[in-house]
Enzyme design. Structure first.
Site, mmCIF file in Angstrom:
data_model
loop_
_atom_site.group_PDB
_atom_site.id
_atom_site.type_symbol
_atom_site.label_atom_id
_atom_site.label_comp_id
_atom_site.label_asym_id
_atom_site.label_seq_id
_atom_site.Cartn_x
_atom_site.Cartn_y
_atom_site.Cartn_z
ATOM 1 N N HIS A 96 0.934 -1.365 -0.039
ATOM 2 C CA HIS A 96 -0.023 0.033 -0.014
ATOM 3 C C HIS A 96 0.739 1.055 -0.130
ATOM 4 O O HIS A 96 1.971 1.124 0.699
ATOM 5 C CB HIS A 96 -0.791 -0.103 1.022
ATOM 6 N N GLU A 167 -3.318 2.401 -7.029
ATOM 7 C CA GLU A 167 -3.691 3.625 -6.223
ATOM 8 C C GLU A 167 -3.134 5.023 -7.126
ATOM 9 O O GLU A 167 -1.829 4.774 -7.234
ATOM 10 C CB GLU A 167 -3.088 3.499 -5.035
#
EC number: 5.3.1.1
Length: 251
Positions: A96, A167
């Site tokens: 992430h 992302e």
């Protein structure tokens, strides 16, 4: 055929009691109105053993937000992939943007985490994406290609167990927004890289989730793109009405 997936990332939110309550509320909502996609909630470590038994595994999968890059031993504060799996969790978010930025996770560290997750039968949700400076320099393609090195060392069989999440870090909390067209463009590029590495069949079967600011109001437009197979949802995953609104975009 690849799956449509909506995965919630709770991040560092909700104490244990609040997390249990949220999981129960979501479970009840989806039991009453079955989703047309796979639904996953990725919770803080302390929630896993409590949340996993209270959700219907046929409707909601549970995952962690991270795991260690070591098997076991004197690594104070770390939680191994084996420990995550022992709670009944099935998924783990790896790579992430917040982990990369704040905890300096490298391609090599993430490669180890992915291998350990797979060795413990966890399904990695592997995140890639560029920051604002990289997007403004039009370097997004080379950035995501470099980040994919952590998973492109895998065999085709192991890579087929990976879920990818793109992302647009530059569009999260910056006031800038990624359009549905921008999402489709980079997702298609990512799928082309997979096809080049592993062949068209593997690429066609890989789910690529969108991890930008996805809300009930824009989910349908985003998910309508041929290469956007769902979302990795942050803030909106903390309220059942918002999370279910995104899940319902597949109806």
């Amino acid at each position: 055929m690849r799956k449509n997936i909506v995965a919630g990332n709770w991040k560092m939110n909700k104490n244990l009691q609040e997390g249990i309550a949220l999981a129960k509320e979501l479970n009840e909502a989806l039991a009453a109105d079955k989703p047309n996609c796979d639904v996953v909630i990725c919770t803080p470590f302390i929630h896993l053993a409590s949340v996993t038994p209270i959700v219907d595994k046929a409707v909601i999968g549970v995952g962690a937000e991270n795991c260690a890059d070591k098997v076991s031993g004197a690594y104070t504060g770390e939680v191994s992939a084996e420990m995550v799996a022992s709670t009944g969790a099935e998924y783990v978010i790896l790579g992430h943007s917040e982990r990369r930025a704040y905890y300096h996770e490298t391609v090599e560290i993430l490669e180890e985490k992915v291998k350990l997750a797979l060795a413990n039968n966890l399904k990695p949700i592997f995140c890639i994406g560029e920051v604002l400076e990289e997007r403004e320099a039009n370097k997004q393609n080379e950035v995501v290609a470099a980040q994919l090195a952590s998973v492109f060392s895998l065999s085709a069989e192991d890579f087929s167990k990976i879920i990818l999440a793109y992302e647009p870090v530059w569009a999260i909390g910056t006031g800038k927004t990624a359009t549905a067209e921008q999402a489709q463009e980079i997702h298609a590029f990512i799928r082309s890289l997979i096809a080049d590495k592993y062949g068209k069949e593997v690429a066609d079967n890989t789910s690529i989730l969108y991890g930008g600011s996805c809300k009930p109001s824009n989910a349908k437009e985003l998910f309508a793109n041929p290469d956007v197979d769902g979302g990795l949802i942050g803030g909106a995953a903390l309220k059942v009405v918002d999370f279910k609104g995104i899940i319902d975009a597949f109806k």
